[in-house]
Design a protein around this motif. Structure first.
Motif, PDB file in Angstrom:
ATOM      1  N   CYS A  10     -31.987 -57.005  33.814  1.00 10.59           N
ATOM      2  CA  CYS A  10     -33.294 -56.246  33.223  1.00 10.59           C
ATOM      3  C   CYS A  10     -34.342 -57.389  33.276  1.00 10.59           C
ATOM      4  N   PRO A  11     -35.629 -57.073  34.009  1.00 13.85           N
ATOM      5  CA  PRO A  11     -36.815 -58.107  33.950  1.00 13.85           C
ATOM      6  C   PRO A  11     -37.305 -58.243  32.677  1.00 13.85           C
ATOM      7  N   PHE A  12     -37.094 -57.227  31.669  1.00 11.62           N
ATOM      8  CA  PHE A  12     -37.720 -57.549  30.416  1.00 11.62           C
ATOM      9  C   PHE A  12     -36.936 -58.307  29.653  1.00 11.62           C
ATOM     10  N   ARG A  15     -37.514 -61.987  30.464  1.00 14.00           N
ATOM     11  CA  ARG A  15     -38.356 -62.807  29.822  1.00 14.00           C
ATOM     12  C   ARG A  15     -38.016 -63.525  28.384  1.00 14.00           C
ATOM     13  N   LEU A  34     -25.951 -51.407  30.824  1.00 17.25           N
ATOM     14  CA  LEU A  34     -26.995 -50.338  30.731  1.00 17.25           C
ATOM     15  C   LEU A  34     -26.406 -48.932  31.215  1.00 17.25           C
ATOM     16  N   LYS A  37     -24.456 -47.716  27.533  1.00 19.55           N
ATOM     17  CA  LYS A  37     -25.373 -48.279  26.548  1.00 19.55           C
ATOM     18  C   LYS A  37     -24.351 -48.285  25.269  1.00 19.55           C
ATOM     19  N   GLY A  48     -34.360 -46.702  22.820  1.00 17.06           N
ATOM     20  CA  GLY A  48     -32.932 -47.040  23.546  1.00 17.06           C
ATOM     21  C   GLY A  48     -32.950 -47.836  24.441  1.00 17.06           C
ATOM     22  N   LYS A  49     -33.756 -49.097  24.549  1.00 14.51           N
ATOM     23  CA  LYS A  49     -33.980 -49.855  25.342  1.00 14.51           C
ATOM     24  C   LYS A  49     -33.605 -51.624  25.086  1.00 14.51           C
ATOM     25  N   VAL A  50     -33.251 -52.109  26.163  1.00 15.56           N
ATOM     26  CA  VAL A  50     -33.178 -53.747  25.805  1.00 15.56           C
ATOM     27  C   VAL A  50     -34.529 -54.332  26.548  1.00 15.56           C
ATOM     28  N   SER A  63     -40.066 -56.912  24.772  1.00 18.05           N
ATOM     29  CA  SER A  63     -40.320 -58.153  25.187  1.00 18.05           C
ATOM     30  C   SER A  63     -41.429 -58.912  24.776  1.00 18.05           C
ATOM     31  N   ASN A 106     -41.177 -50.805  36.366  1.00 21.10           N
ATOM     32  CA  ASN A 106     -40.312 -49.824  35.989  1.00 21.10           C
ATOM     33  C   ASN A 106     -39.990 -48.778  36.925  1.00 21.10           C
TER      34      ASN A 106
END
Ligand SMILES: N[C@@H](CCC(=O)N[C@@H](CS)C(=O)NCC(=O)O)C(=O)O
Length: 199
Positions: A10-12, A15, A34, A37, A48-50, A63, A106
């Protein structure tokens, strides 16, 4: 101790891992699958995100919000500018990155083939437009590494992975990217999945 729930590709999340490693304090990274989850993610983040960061009774998501908190909690090395005017400008740039680049990241992460090609093109054009900055300065804000460099780095790392080919005029940007990639904290923050994204 801070716990970061993070996606391995995950790019976020990438970071936040970079900032944690830049600060050199104790933290724990919990890899989240993911595709399956765990239900606790939805409990901690209504979207619901990381990434999700937990420190005692503080639970944070997004992030850039997580990174600003880590930066204020552990001020050395300081990644947001100290001066309020510069800090406000940095926040505006972070917002621009989300609109002009990461909204399209995204799409590449989740979108269909047709919308992906358009997103690749937009990212390519927007990156090419900022490339000349790096003939004059080392980093996004000048001579100092900052949160802006952290925020854009996961995209620069994934250019091959997303099949984005930059034109010759963007060479200064690629040189800048190599400068970021050579930082010890950047290297330590990479997951095995991310290491495999670049040969
Ligand atoms: N704007 C968010 C984006 C986070 C995001 O999109 N995370 C993705 C993984 S890269 C996610 O958790 N997706 C899971 C899902 O949507 O079910 C941030 O900056 O943290």
């Amino acid at each position: 101790m801070m716990i970061l729930y993070s996606g391995t590709s995950c790019p976020f999340s990438h970071r936040c891992r970079i900032v944690l490693h830049e600060k050199g304090m104790d933290f724990e990274i919990r890899d989240v699958d993911l595709h399956e989850k765990p239900s606790e993610i939805a409990v901690m983040n209504p979207y619901g995100k990381v990434p999700v960061l937990v420190e005692r009774d503080l639970v944070l998501y997004e992030s850039n919000i997580i990174n600003e908190y880590i930066d204020e909690r552990f001020p050395h090395p300081q990644l947001m500018p100290a001066d309020p005017v510069m800090r406000a400008r940095a926040r505006l740039f972070l917002f621009n990155f989300e609109q002009d680049l990461f909204a399209h990241v995204n799409v590449l992460e989740h979108g269909n083939q047709k919308s992906a090609e358009k997103s690749r093109q937009i990212i390519r054009d927007n990156l090419t437009q900022i490339a000349p900055i790096f003939t004059k300065q080392k980093y996004m804000l000048g001579e100092e590494y900052s949160m802006l460099d952290v925020a854009i780095a996961p995209l620069l790392w994934r250019l091959d992975h997303y099949d984005i080919k930059l034109p010759k005029q963007a060479a200064p940007l690629l040189k800048y990217a190599e400068r970021i990639f050579s930082r010890p904290a950047f290297i330590e923050a990479l997951t095995p999945v991310e290491k495999a994204m670049r040969k």
